[in-house]
Write an enzyme that holds these catalytic residues in place. Sequence first.
Site, short mmCIF file in Angstrom:
data_model
loop_
_atom_site.label_atom_id
_atom_site.label_comp_id
_atom_site.label_asym_id
_atom_site.label_seq_id
_atom_site.Cartn_x
_atom_site.Cartn_y
_atom_site.Cartn_z
N GLU A 39 5.07 -7.44 -12.14
CA GLU A 39 4.46 -6.73 -11.01
C GLU A 39 3.15 -6.13 -11.52
OE1 GLU A 39 6.09 -3.09 -9.17
OE2 GLU A 39 4.80 -3.08 -8.00
N ASP A 64 0.72 -1.65 -15.53
CA ASP A 64 -0.32 -0.77 -14.98
C ASP A 64 -1.02 -0.09 -16.16
OD1 ASP A 64 -0.42 0.58 -11.81
OD2 ASP A 64 -1.66 1.49 -13.39
N ASP A 113 -5.98 -1.97 -5.26
CA ASP A 113 -7.18 -1.39 -4.64
C ASP A 113 -7.98 -2.55 -4.04
OD1 ASP A 113 -6.59 1.21 -5.78
OD2 ASP A 113 -7.11 0.27 -7.70
N LYS A 117 -16.37 -2.23 -2.06
CA LYS A 117 -17.79 -2.37 -2.37
C LYS A 117 -18.04 -3.72 -3.04
CE LYS A 117 -18.99 2.44 -2.65
NZ LYS A 117 -18.58 3.55 -3.48
N ASP A 149 -1.92 -3.29 2.53
CA ASP A 149 -2.20 -2.73 3.85
C ASP A 149 -3.60 -3.14 4.29
OD1 ASP A 149 -3.21 -1.05 1.66
OD2 ASP A 149 -4.17 -0.02 3.33
C1 LIG Z 1 -3.22 1.60 -5.07
S1 LIG Z 1 -2.25 1.65 -6.50
C2 LIG Z 1 -0.75 0.82 -5.99
C3 LIG Z 1 0.43 1.23 -6.82
C4 LIG Z 1 1.77 0.59 -6.41
N1 LIG Z 1 1.73 -0.85 -6.52
C5 LIG Z 1 2.15 0.99 -5.01
O1 LIG Z 1 2.08 0.12 -4.12
O2 LIG Z 1 2.54 2.14 -4.80
C6 LIG Z 1 -3.02 0.43 -7.55
C7 LIG Z 1 -2.56 0.48 -8.99
O3 LIG Z 1 -3.16 -0.60 -9.69
C8 LIG Z 1 -3.54 -0.15 -10.97
N2 LIG Z 1 -4.65 -1.01 -11.45
C9 LIG Z 1 -5.73 -1.40 -10.76
N3 LIG Z 1 -6.51 -2.20 -11.51
C10 LIG Z 1 -5.90 -2.31 -12.71
C11 LIG Z 1 -6.21 -3.01 -13.93
N4 LIG Z 1 -7.30 -3.77 -14.05
N5 LIG Z 1 -5.35 -2.89 -14.96
C12 LIG Z 1 -4.21 -2.14 -14.86
N6 LIG Z 1 -3.88 -1.45 -13.75
C13 LIG Z 1 -4.71 -1.54 -12.68
C14 LIG Z 1 -3.94 1.30 -10.78
O4 LIG Z 1 -3.84 2.03 -12.00
C15 LIG Z 1 -2.95 1.75 -9.71
O5 LIG Z 1 -1.80 2.35 -10.27
#
Ligand SMILES: C[S@@+](CC[C@H](N)C(=O)[O-])C[C@H]1O[C@@H](n2cnc3c(N)ncnc32)[C@H](O)[C@@H]1O
Length: 211
Positions: A39, A64, A113, A117, A149
Amino acid sequence: MKDYPHVEEPEMELLKQGYVLKGNWKKEFFKNNNPLVLELGCGMGEYSVGLAEKYLEKNFLGIDIKGARMWQGAIESLEKEMKNVGFLRIRIDWIEMCFAENEVDEIWITFPDPQLKKRRGTKRLIHPEFLKRYASILKKDSPLHLKTDSQFLHGFTLGVIAAAGHILEDSTNDLYNDDTKREHMEIKTHYEQIYLDKGLPITYLKFRLKS
Ligand SMILES: C[S@@+](CC[C@H](N)C(=O)[O-])C[C@H]1O[C@@H](n2cnc3c(N)ncnc32)[C@H](O)[C@@H]1O
């Protein structure tokens, strides 16, 4: 989490020297030969823990970079003495240094995310450069799932799939109004629950990378 047996936090230097778990996750970390599911961007890890409780015949690894978030899933699974879930704290950009070719059987990307941008487009976990990295560790014909979403990210991903000739297997821009996909409604991520509480639609798609 340093002392948790099911959490790995390798430094870049260690990865550069050759990571001991690369190619050995099933045998050395999970102590079995069951399929390995990642995941990506697992946040607090509740989705990985939920999937692991439901699919005992598979191994789940939440990935993560944010340790404080990940700790929540790590402590829950430790207290429940779960054997088929673990966590890897790395930048997903380094994923090829952590897994060998054909080592991974399935990938979930949950609420990444959307990086709206334009100049941050290459940071999207679904950007073609990231898909190339996933292709080098995934077994042939293995599925990738995306839940988000963001209607923008859903549409962007459909475009990436079509442009590259990947194989789209399933897609909906309103998962919770599609009774045929109940399986994917049962477990919710932290962000998923927040968006559902706000009455926002959740999108889902499943695809395979062209070989
Ligand atoms: C918006 S959160 C979603 C968290 C979880 N999947 C949820 O739905 O509740 C996005 C997560 O992706 C991680 N993330 C984004 N880009 C990443 C990267 N290049 N390497 C590791 N983690 C990343 C962020 O640290 C964050 O915890």
